[in-house]
Write a protein that holds these residues in place. Structure first.
Motif, PDB file in Angstrom:
ATOM      1  N   GLY A  67       0.785  -1.231   0.000  1.00  0.00           N
ATOM      2  CA  GLY A  67       0.000   0.000   0.000  1.00  0.00           C
ATOM      3  C   GLY A  67       0.810   1.270   0.000  1.00  0.00           C
ATOM      4  N   GLU A  68       2.122   1.173  -0.136  1.00  0.00           N
ATOM      5  CA  GLU A  68       2.932   2.390  -0.166  1.00  0.00           C
ATOM      6  C   GLU A  68       2.848   3.088  -1.521  1.00  0.00           C
ATOM      7  N   PHE A  69       3.201   4.364  -1.543  1.00  0.00           N
ATOM      8  CA  PHE A  69       3.305   5.138  -2.780  1.00  0.00           C
ATOM      9  C   PHE A  69       4.707   5.700  -2.810  1.00  0.00           C
ATOM     10  N   VAL A  70       5.529   5.233  -3.748  1.00  0.00           N
ATOM     11  CA  VAL A  70       6.948   5.568  -3.727  1.00  0.00           C
ATOM     12  C   VAL A  70       7.377   6.169  -5.052  1.00  0.00           C
ATOM     13  N   TYR A  71       8.128   7.274  -4.976  1.00  0.00           N
ATOM     14  CA  TYR A  71       8.772   7.803  -6.174  1.00  0.00           C
ATOM     15  C   TYR A  71      10.178   7.230  -6.272  1.00  0.00           C
ATOM     16  N   VAL A  72      10.597   6.857  -7.484  1.00  0.00           N
ATOM     17  CA  VAL A  72      12.007   6.565  -7.710  1.00  0.00           C
ATOM     18  C   VAL A  72      12.517   7.657  -8.622  1.00  0.00           C
ATOM     19  N   ALA A  73      13.418   8.486  -8.080  1.00  0.00           N
ATOM     20  CA  ALA A  73      13.906   9.618  -8.861  1.00  0.00           C
ATOM     21  C   ALA A  73      15.352   9.404  -9.249  1.00  0.00           C
ATOM     22  N   GLY A  74      15.836  10.208 -10.169  1.00  0.00           N
ATOM     23  CA  GLY A  74      17.232  10.089 -10.578  1.00  0.00           C
ATOM     24  C   GLY A  74      17.421  10.615 -11.982  1.00  0.00           C
TER      25      GLY A  74
ATOM     26  N   LEU B  58      15.582  -0.897 -12.498  1.00  0.00           N
ATOM     27  CA  LEU B  58      14.983  -1.361 -11.247  1.00  0.00           C
ATOM     28  C   LEU B  58      13.572  -1.896 -11.497  1.00  0.00           C
ATOM     29  N   LEU B  59      12.761  -1.134 -12.217  1.00  0.00           N
ATOM     30  CA  LEU B  59      11.384  -1.570 -12.479  1.00  0.00           C
ATOM     31  C   LEU B  59      11.369  -2.862 -13.306  1.00  0.00           C
ATOM     32  N   ARG B  60      12.240  -2.929 -14.305  1.00  0.00           N
ATOM     33  CA  ARG B  60      12.262  -4.118 -15.167  1.00  0.00           C
ATOM     34  C   ARG B  60      12.531  -5.388 -14.369  1.00  0.00           C
ATOM     35  N   MET B  61      13.339  -5.259 -13.333  1.00  0.00           N
ATOM     36  CA  MET B  61      13.604  -6.447 -12.519  1.00  0.00           C
ATOM     37  C   MET B  61      12.404  -6.823 -11.680  1.00  0.00           C
ATOM     38  N   LEU B  62      11.590  -5.827 -11.318  1.00  0.00           N
ATOM     39  CA  LEU B  62      10.428  -6.129 -10.489  1.00  0.00           C
ATOM     40  C   LEU B  62       9.373  -6.912 -11.264  1.00  0.00           C
ATOM     41  N   TYR B  63       9.259  -6.676 -12.577  1.00  0.00           N
ATOM     42  CA  TYR B  63       8.319  -7.509 -13.341  1.00  0.00           C
ATOM     43  C   TYR B  63       9.028  -8.603 -14.126  1.00  0.00           C
ATOM     44  N   ALA B  64      10.222  -8.953 -13.658  1.00  0.00           N
ATOM     45  CA  ALA B  64      10.938 -10.138 -14.137  1.00  0.00           C
ATOM     46  C   ALA B  64      11.261 -10.096 -15.630  1.00  0.00           C
ATOM     47  N   ALA B  65      11.447  -8.892 -16.170  1.00  0.00           N
ATOM     48  CA  ALA B  65      11.902  -8.800 -17.555  1.00  0.00           C
ATOM     49  C   ALA B  65      13.420  -8.923 -17.590  1.00  0.00           C
TER      50      ALA B  65
ATOM     51  N   ILE C  96       0.277  -4.372  -7.599  1.00  0.00           N
ATOM     52  CA  ILE C  96       1.390  -3.418  -7.647  1.00  0.00           C
ATOM     53  C   ILE C  96       1.308  -2.657  -8.967  1.00  0.00           C
ATOM     54  N   LEU C  97       1.513  -1.339  -8.907  1.00  0.00           N
ATOM     55  CA  LEU C  97       1.557  -0.555 -10.139  1.00  0.00           C
ATOM     56  C   LEU C  97       2.953   0.012 -10.319  1.00  0.00           C
ATOM     57  N   LEU C  98       3.591  -0.322 -11.435  1.00  0.00           N
ATOM     58  CA  LEU C  98       4.902   0.233 -11.748  1.00  0.00           C
ATOM     59  C   LEU C  98       4.737   1.196 -12.910  1.00  0.00           C
ATOM     60  N   ALA C  99       5.061   2.475 -12.675  1.00  0.00           N
ATOM     61  CA  ALA C  99       4.874   3.469 -13.739  1.00  0.00           C
ATOM     62  C   ALA C  99       6.213   4.131 -14.035  1.00  0.00           C
ATOM     63  N   ASP C 100       6.654   3.998 -15.282  1.00  0.00           N
ATOM     64  CA  ASP C 100       7.964   4.521 -15.654  1.00  0.00           C
ATOM     65  C   ASP C 100       7.770   5.820 -16.435  1.00  0.00           C
TER      66      ASP C 100
ATOM     67  N   ARG D 158      -7.057   2.338  -2.873  1.00  0.00           N
ATOM     68  CA  ARG D 158      -7.752   1.045  -2.913  1.00  0.00           C
ATOM     69  C   ARG D 158      -6.823  -0.094  -2.502  1.00  0.00           C
ATOM     70  N   GLY D 159      -5.546   0.207  -2.243  1.00  0.00           N
ATOM     71  CA  GLY D 159      -4.653  -0.832  -1.737  1.00  0.00           C
ATOM     72  C   GLY D 159      -3.509  -1.186  -2.653  1.00  0.00           C
ATOM     73  N   THR D 160      -3.475  -0.589  -3.844  1.00  0.00           N
ATOM     74  CA  THR D 160      -2.402  -0.900  -4.780  1.00  0.00           C
ATOM     75  C   THR D 160      -1.098  -0.233  -4.339  1.00  0.00           C
ATOM     76  N   THR D 161      -0.031  -1.011  -4.363  1.00  0.00           N
ATOM     77  CA  THR D 161       1.286  -0.448  -4.089  1.00  0.00           C
ATOM     78  C   THR D 161       1.773   0.238  -5.359  1.00  0.00           C
ATOM     79  N   VAL D 162       2.161   1.521  -5.271  1.00  0.00           N
ATOM     80  CA  VAL D 162       2.548   2.268  -6.460  1.00  0.00           C
ATOM     81  C   VAL D 162       4.038   2.614  -6.410  1.00  0.00           C
ATOM     82  N   VAL D 163       4.752   2.277  -7.488  1.00  0.00           N
ATOM     83  CA  VAL D 163       6.141   2.690  -7.626  1.00  0.00           C
ATOM     84  C   VAL D 163       6.244   3.504  -8.902  1.00  0.00           C
ATOM     85  N   LEU D 164       6.669   4.779  -8.747  1.00  0.00           N
ATOM     86  CA  LEU D 164       6.617   5.693  -9.870  1.00  0.00           C
ATOM     87  C   LEU D 164       8.010   6.253 -10.140  1.00  0.00           C
ATOM     88  N   ALA D 165       8.569   5.887 -11.298  1.00  0.00           N
ATOM     89  CA  ALA D 165       9.894   6.390 -11.647  1.00  0.00           C
ATOM     90  C   ALA D 165       9.757   7.684 -12.413  1.00  0.00           C
TER      91      ALA D 165
END
Ligand code: ATP
Ligand code: ATP
Ligand code: MG
Ligand code: MG
Lengths: 224, 298, 298, 224
Positions: free
Chosen positions: D28-35, D44-51, D158-162, D186-193
């Motif tokens: 349920g966290e909402f996290v920005y990945v900046a850089g 980082l995101l690609r590894m999370l969805y096993a690409a 989980i939502l990964l948004a690049d 609604r409970g989705t964990t969001v990671v936003l690059a």
């Protein structure tokens, strides 16, 4: 350099992408085209490099009416124009070097000239060490910079850049803006489509705002 | 100009190296099609050779049922000799006929022992000039012969010739139809393969056009590629044809005739071999052209 | 399950509609290959039929050079009849032999007039059981006959049979080699065409995998598509084969033999037609499979 | 929900994209990945969805070690995750509707369910009137929104948004952020690059900054 007279473009019957647009951009100008998503920025640029014909109206580039020219003349028009495409349009099966060299080879440049210019262009966008990779082995921002290098390598008369900093962080974006300004100083007419207000706030220039395919404001800052 | 040509060739070769399986598909398709067409051509050519050989043996025979008086015979022979179609007239006496008959019976010749040498009729064997060795016009000749050699039996291999000629014409027609179909199929497949190749590289073509490449600049390497692939296809077909000829056709003929030495099979001559290989090149270029036409419109 | 199947079929059909020329290329390639293989099969089958027909006529003839005493003859005939290979023994008297000979001479029979009826030797025509009508084991039979009919000439169509058998074996080998080659070529071309199709749609395959589609979900429509194309290819081949048979093979045979009614050409029977069409399906599925194997690894 | 232990990723021998990264993102966290460009966000995101598999280290998603799972299990992992790709990855030969429906069909959803959900998702990104177009007939920003709709339509764990707002103007970007926040609620964990500082200044959340493949700061605002 660029003149549009009552240009209208509708891709489909029911929807109009550009509506009765008249515009003049002088030689050596630096112009932002701003507007929300779907305002018609890309459509405007596409017509300038003859990828799309206007439904109505006339467009003059460097004194030439491009709505009238034949298919065989389009390549020669495009050689005067460097384009940074919104979706980059890089060849994923070719190396970075080849992607940039492509633009010069297509214009029939000599080999030794090509290699020298390509290396220099890549150095300017800070990617000379990525020479042998393919675009798929680059990050999004790096791909965008390759697209920029390809547009600049031909020393174009006109530079059309569509959202050239969408995938760049601020530091790199500033560098790229520096490149555009230097090209502009050398005499290249620059048209830069963007929705990023930060960009034209940091580098104020003439700003044409589109909305729903129409010009809603044409602002020239006093400082320039 | 030379520099540009080198650039085009380099691009064509690079493409072929980059898409080896596409390249192999085109080359193989063309090779198969050309091989089949050429094989059929060989068969037709050799059957025609056979026909001509057999036609050479075509002659008219006049059986002299009642031995004519020597003077009448001499006159008959000379008036036959005067006919334009006739190359040679040989008089076979009853004794000679018996000798030939005996020879033809072979092992069974023994059963002619004690048979009178005069029992067989004499005959005139009339050989025709090459250009008259065919059925057309034969009727005229026969009519004239009938007046000259009235009362004697006139024979010639009409039935057999008719049958064989209709066989050859069917074969030729089949060859034409099948060859045409195969070439068309090859062209279709090659053009499709190349079109697919283009489709797979459509982004490349589009981007080239967008950075200011002329149509000629875009097309030339593809045409070169097609030509090169066609060249390989043609050479491969020539190789395959040689193998088929040496390994199969000659074997079949050897197994059918006892003395194949007398009848040596024809292979393509140098000129025809060149045409085969050049046909490959043409196929490749034409295949590329038809695909290219529709593709570039950016 | 049924719902899923319908979804797969719909996707396969949609793909085919979306890429009509790709689809046509695959179908046509398979049709051409199958037609050629089947045509060759037909030729071999019919030549074999001919061989069997001719084999039926295979018989051994003992020429009774010196007419044996009636009792010796009866004993000889009965001891030959006892041999396992022998189906029937017919005694041909000299008079009967002469009548046959006269018949065989046809128009030229007249030249036998006045010839003594006893001039030809009598013979024993020995017909063999079907399973012994071949060269293997013939030597044994001949040896036994030689002891029984010592002093008489024994003939059989050895030379002719040997030649014809070697012809048929070469034909069979050719058929096998050529058919194998063509099938391989077809498989190669089909598999390449499908691989190209995949290559042109690689983004689709990649994106499917990225949004959580299983391998089976991705592959099934392609396999179905291959099967459908193979089905069309097979049906087209059957049609082409019928045309080739009716239009060409039958014509050739008619033009070669005078009485084709006696020898009716064989076409594929229902079972074999099914195999042809099913072969198309197999070709399509196998072609898809080989291409799919390498492509999905995302 | 997401745990990384000493993860290192190098695509090539000489260069490292991620260096010894350890990270934990709760349910349920909402996290920005900046850089900056090339910092390693996409990697980082690609590894999370096993690409992509990490060169070293372990990754746990929802308690499952995804560096160890077999190829056949990857689709089931990906069904829990909605991804907005940096380059959208839309099918240009399919309609907008089909592009979004694709994600549901791939998961074996029923037909009536698919059409309802797709329409709703398109409506949320404001493109329900573009249903029958292909992506090539859309503007860059519209394409990006289709990609977002496709990621959200599956109601992911989980939502990964690049870089989901790289081609969006500020107004639309704000709307999209609203969508992400609602999904998050609604409970989705969001990671936003993203490289856009404006984004996390306007919607402050936990911010993980990468540089050269390493975490240089992990900042949680007090307000959340
Ligand atoms: N090929 C096309 N066919 C039909 N409609 C199109 C096509 N290309 C663009 N449009 C429509 O025209 C309008 C303007 O598009 P355009 O790409 O010019 O917008 P834009 O200003 O570049 O937007 P963005 O910032 O999102 O890139 C949009 O509504 C879009 O849907
Ligand atoms: N497939 C690949 N093969 C080799 N190197 C790669 C590959 N993908 C990425 N890289 C490299 O790894 C580094 C990190 O790339 P990544 O895409 O993760 O950056 P990013 O943070 O997403 O950048 P951006 O903001 O520009 O998208 C870059 O230097 C890039 O060149
Ligand atoms: Mg745009
Ligand atoms: Mg990235």
């Amino acid at each position: 350099m660029i003149q549009l007279f009552n240009v209208t473009k509708s891709y489909r019957k029911d929807s109009v992408a550009l509506k009765d647009l008249s515009l003049e951009i002088g030689k050596g100008e630096f112009v932002y085209v701003a507007g929300a998503s779907g305002a018609g920025k890309t459509t405007l640029l596409r017509m300038l490099y003859a990828a799309e014909k206007p439904s109505r109206g006339q467009i003059l580039i460097d004194g030439q009416n491009i709505t009238r020219i034949g298919r065989q003349k389009i390549p020669y028009l495009r050689r005067k124009i460097g384009v940074v495409f919104q979706d980059y349009k890089l060849l994923n099966s070719r190396s970075v070097y080849e992607n940039v060299a492509f633009a010069l080879e297509a214009q029939g440049k000599k080999r030794y000239e090509v290699s020298k210019k390509v290396y220099q262009a890549l150095k300017e966008v800070g990617l000379e060490h990525r020479l042998n990779r393919t675009p798929l082995e680059l990050s999004g921002g790096e791909q965008q910079r390759i697209a920029i290098a390809r547009a600049l390598v031909v020393d174009p008369l006109i530079l059309l850049a569509d959202e050239p900093s969408g995938n760049l962080d601020q530091a790199v974006a500033t560098e790229i803006m520096g490149l555009f300004r230097r090209a502009n100083a050398r005499g290249t007419t620059v048209v830069l489509a963007t929705h990023d207000p930060g960009l034209y706030k940091r580098f104020p220039r003439r700003l044409i705002s589109l909305d729903g395919g129409q010009v809603v404001s044409d602002y020239r800052p006093d400082t320039v | 100009m030379l520099d540009k040509m080198r650039y085009f060739i380099m691009r064509a070769l690079r493409n072929m190296r980059q898409w080896p399986f596409l390249c192999a598909a085109s080359v193989l398709t063309m090779a198969v099609a050309l091989t089949m067409v050429a094989t059929f051509f060989l068969v037709v050519v050799n059957v025609e050779q056979l026909t001509q050989r057999w036609s050479k043996d075509l002659q008219v025979v006049v059986y002299l049922d009642r031995a004519p008086a020597p003077s009448a015979l001499t006159q008959m022979v000379s008036s036959i000799r005067e006919m334009a179609e006739v190359a040679q007239v040989i008089h076979v006496t009853p004794a000679e006929a018996m000798a030939q008959f005996r020879q033809r019976l072979g092992e069974n010749a023994a059963l002619l022992q004690g048979v009178d040498n005069d029992i067989l009729p004499g005959s005139l064997e009339i050989a025709l000039h090459a250009q008259y060795q065919q059925r057309d016009g034969m009727d005229q000749l026969l009519a004239r012969l009938k007046t000259v050699a009235a009362g004697h039996d006139i024979h010639y291999g009409q039935d057999w010739l008719e049958r064989f000629e209709s066989f050859v014409s069917v074969l030729r027609l089949t060859g034409l139809a099948l060859g045409g179909f195969l070439l068309f199929a090859a062209l279709f497949i090659v053009s499709n393969t190349i079109r697919l190749t283009f489709y797979a590289r459509r982004d490349e073509l589009e981007i080239m056009a967008l950075v200011g490449a002329t149509e000629r600049f875009i097309k030339t390497p593809f045409l070169l590629e097609g030509a090169l692939q066609g060249l390989f296809g043609g050479l491969l077909a020539l190789l395959a044809l040689t193998l088929i000829f040496k390994g199969i056709l000659v074997e079949i003929v050897h197994s059918l005739w006892v003395t194949p030495a007398a009848f040596s099979l024809l292979f393509l001559n140098g000129h025809q071999q060149l045409i085969l290989v050049f046909g490959g090149v043409l196929l490749g270029v034409f295949g590329s052209l038809t695909s290219l036409k529709k593709l570039i419109q950016i």
